[in-house]
Write a protein that holds these residues in place. Structure first.
Motif, PDB file in Angstrom:
ATOM      1  N   PRO A   5      -7.063   4.845  -4.295  1.00 35.30           N
ATOM      2  CA  PRO A   5      -7.769   4.131  -5.358  1.00 35.30           C
ATOM      3  C   PRO A   5      -9.113   4.742  -5.745  1.00 35.30           C
ATOM      4  CG  PRO A   5      -7.878   2.896  -3.317  1.00 35.30           C
ATOM      5  CD  PRO A   5      -6.952   4.057  -3.071  1.00 35.30           C
ATOM      6  N   GLN A   6      -9.637   5.655  -4.935  1.00 34.94           N
ATOM      7  CA  GLN A   6     -10.920   6.273  -5.270  1.00 34.94           C
ATOM      8  C   GLN A   6     -10.771   7.496  -6.165  1.00 34.94           C
ATOM      9  OE1 GLN A   6     -13.605   4.578  -4.459  1.00 34.94           O
ATOM     10  NE2 GLN A   6     -12.242   3.146  -3.448  1.00 34.94           N
ATOM     11  N   SER A   7      -9.591   8.122  -6.159  1.00 33.58           N
ATOM     12  CA  SER A   7      -9.424   9.366  -6.911  1.00 33.58           C
ATOM     13  C   SER A   7      -8.236   9.362  -7.865  1.00 33.58           C
ATOM     14  CB  SER A   7      -9.234  10.538  -5.937  1.00 33.58           C
ATOM     15  OG  SER A   7     -10.330  10.658  -5.084  1.00 33.58           O
ATOM     16  N   GLY A   8      -7.328   8.412  -7.710  1.00 37.95           N
ATOM     17  CA  GLY A   8      -6.092   8.482  -8.479  1.00 37.95           C
ATOM     18  C   GLY A   8      -5.805   7.297  -9.361  1.00 37.95           C
ATOM     19  N   ARG A  48      -4.654  10.034 -16.872  1.00 34.55           N
ATOM     20  CA  ARG A  48      -3.524  10.860 -16.489  1.00 34.55           C
ATOM     21  C   ARG A  48      -3.518  11.164 -14.995  1.00 34.55           C
ATOM     22  NH1 ARG A  48      -4.708  12.748 -21.675  1.00 34.55           N
ATOM     23  NH2 ARG A  48      -2.890  12.748 -23.042  1.00 34.55           N
ATOM     24  N   ALA A  49      -4.332  10.494 -14.230  1.00 37.26           N
ATOM     25  CA  ALA A  49      -4.429  10.743 -12.785  1.00 37.26           C
ATOM     26  C   ALA A  49      -3.073  10.592 -12.113  1.00 37.26           C
ATOM     27  CB  ALA A  49      -5.430   9.788 -12.146  1.00 37.26           C
ATOM     28  N   GLY A  50      -2.684  11.582 -11.369  1.00 38.23           N
ATOM     29  CA  GLY A  50      -1.444  11.510 -10.614  1.00 38.23           C
ATOM     30  C   GLY A  50      -0.210  11.387 -11.467  1.00 38.23           C
ATOM     31  N   GLY A  51      -0.332  11.751 -12.751  1.00 41.33           N
ATOM     32  CA  GLY A  51       0.761  11.541 -13.687  1.00 41.33           C
ATOM     33  C   GLY A  51       1.691  12.683 -13.773  1.00 41.33           C
ATOM     34  N   PHE A  57      -4.260   0.235 -11.009  1.00 41.18           N
ATOM     35  CA  PHE A  57      -3.015   0.848 -10.560  1.00 41.18           C
ATOM     36  C   PHE A  57      -3.358   2.297 -10.264  1.00 41.18           C
ATOM     37  CE2 PHE A  57      -1.929  -2.633 -13.315  1.00 41.18           C
ATOM     38  CZ  PHE A  57      -0.886  -3.260 -12.656  1.00 41.18           C
ATOM     39  N   TYR A  58      -2.948   2.780  -9.085  1.00 43.73           N
ATOM     40  CA  TYR A  58      -3.357   4.116  -8.680  1.00 43.73           C
ATOM     41  C   TYR A  58      -2.210   4.872  -8.015  1.00 43.73           C
ATOM     42  CZ  TYR A  58      -3.843   1.809  -4.158  1.00 43.73           C
ATOM     43  OH  TYR A  58      -3.598   1.096  -3.028  1.00 43.73           O
ATOM     44  N   ASP A  59      -2.337   6.189  -8.018  1.00 43.71           N
ATOM     45  CA  ASP A  59      -1.393   7.067  -7.338  1.00 43.71           C
ATOM     46  C   ASP A  59      -1.623   6.919  -5.836  1.00 43.71           C
ATOM     47  OD1 ASP A  59      -0.192   9.247  -6.032  1.00 43.71           O
ATOM     48  OD2 ASP A  59      -0.446  10.548  -7.765  1.00 43.71           O
ATOM     49  N   HIS A 114       6.947   7.684 -10.421  1.00 45.04           N
ATOM     50  CA  HIS A 114       5.507   7.657 -10.194  1.00 45.04           C
ATOM     51  C   HIS A 114       5.097   6.316  -9.570  1.00 45.04           C
ATOM     52  CE1 HIS A 114       6.162  10.470 -13.553  1.00 45.04           C
ATOM     53  NE2 HIS A 114       5.201  11.166 -12.986  1.00 45.04           N
ATOM     54  N   PRO A 115       5.415   6.098  -8.301  1.00 41.43           N
ATOM     55  CA  PRO A 115       5.026   4.817  -7.685  1.00 41.43           C
ATOM     56  C   PRO A 115       3.512   4.617  -7.752  1.00 41.43           C
ATOM     57  CG  PRO A 115       6.109   6.285  -6.087  1.00 41.43           C
ATOM     58  CD  PRO A 115       6.034   7.011  -7.380  1.00 41.43           C
ATOM     59  N   SER A 116       3.119   3.371  -7.830  1.00 42.08           N
ATOM     60  CA  SER A 116       1.693   3.053  -7.926  1.00 42.08           C
ATOM     61  C   SER A 116       1.299   2.028  -6.877  1.00 42.08           C
ATOM     62  CB  SER A 116       1.350   2.478  -9.304  1.00 42.08           C
ATOM     63  OG  SER A 116       1.418   3.457 -10.291  1.00 42.08           O
ATOM     64  N   GLY A 117       0.077   2.198  -6.376  1.00 34.90           N
ATOM     65  CA  GLY A 117      -0.543   1.157  -5.585  1.00 34.90           C
ATOM     66  C   GLY A 117      -1.322   0.255  -6.522  1.00 34.90           C
ATOM     67  N   GLN A 118      -1.648  -0.925  -6.068  1.00 39.77           N
ATOM     68  CA  GLN A 118      -2.420  -1.867  -6.877  1.00 39.77           C
ATOM     69  C   GLN A 118      -3.587  -2.396  -6.056  1.00 39.77           C
ATOM     70  OE1 GLN A 118       0.145  -4.983  -8.292  1.00 39.77           O
ATOM     71  NE2 GLN A 118       1.742  -3.557  -8.888  1.00 39.77           N
TER      72      GLN A 118
END
Length: 112
Positions: free
Chosen positions: A83-86, A109-112, A76-78, A59-63
């Motif tokens: 970053p607006q939805s995940g 649990r977004a993008g989990g 931290f987002y999918d 589950h890579p994440s952006g920051q």
């Protein structure tokens, strides 16, 4: 995260403010004392570290970070959702006495 997984309770104690709270995706609240106890249980044991590293690989994440005066919000987002939805988690830090200190974390649990 490294300090918690490695069992570095002293570093965590200095970084977390007394009022620190972490709210899990299910709404469960974890206070500073519970996080310090969890870190102590991880000391000398890499089982949880291996589990977390496997999850992070799958589950890579952006920051992203926003800093305003003495407050920072790290998210931290999918990357697929952006970053607006995940947003998977958001951490609030406060700059005091020459150091950043964690005040609050919220997980989803977004993008989990």
């Amino acid at each position: 995260m490294d300090a918690e997984l490695d069992g570095d309770s002293a570093w965590l104690d200095a970084m977390l403010l007394p009022e620190y709270r972490s709210v899990g995706a299910d709404g469960t609240v974890l206070k500073k004392a519970a996080l310090l106890a969890h870190a102590a249980r991880n000391r000398g044991n890499d089982t949880e570290r291996r589990q977390v590293e496997a999850w992070l690989k799958a589950h890579p994440s952006g920051q992203a970070v926003v800093i305003r005066d003495d407050t920072a919000i790290l998210t931290f987002y999918d990357p697929k959702l952006g970053p607006q939805s995940g947003v998977r988690s958001a951490d609030v830090f406060v700059y005091e006495n020459g150091r950043w200190h964690a005040l609050y974390s919220q997980h989803s649990r977004a993008g989990g």
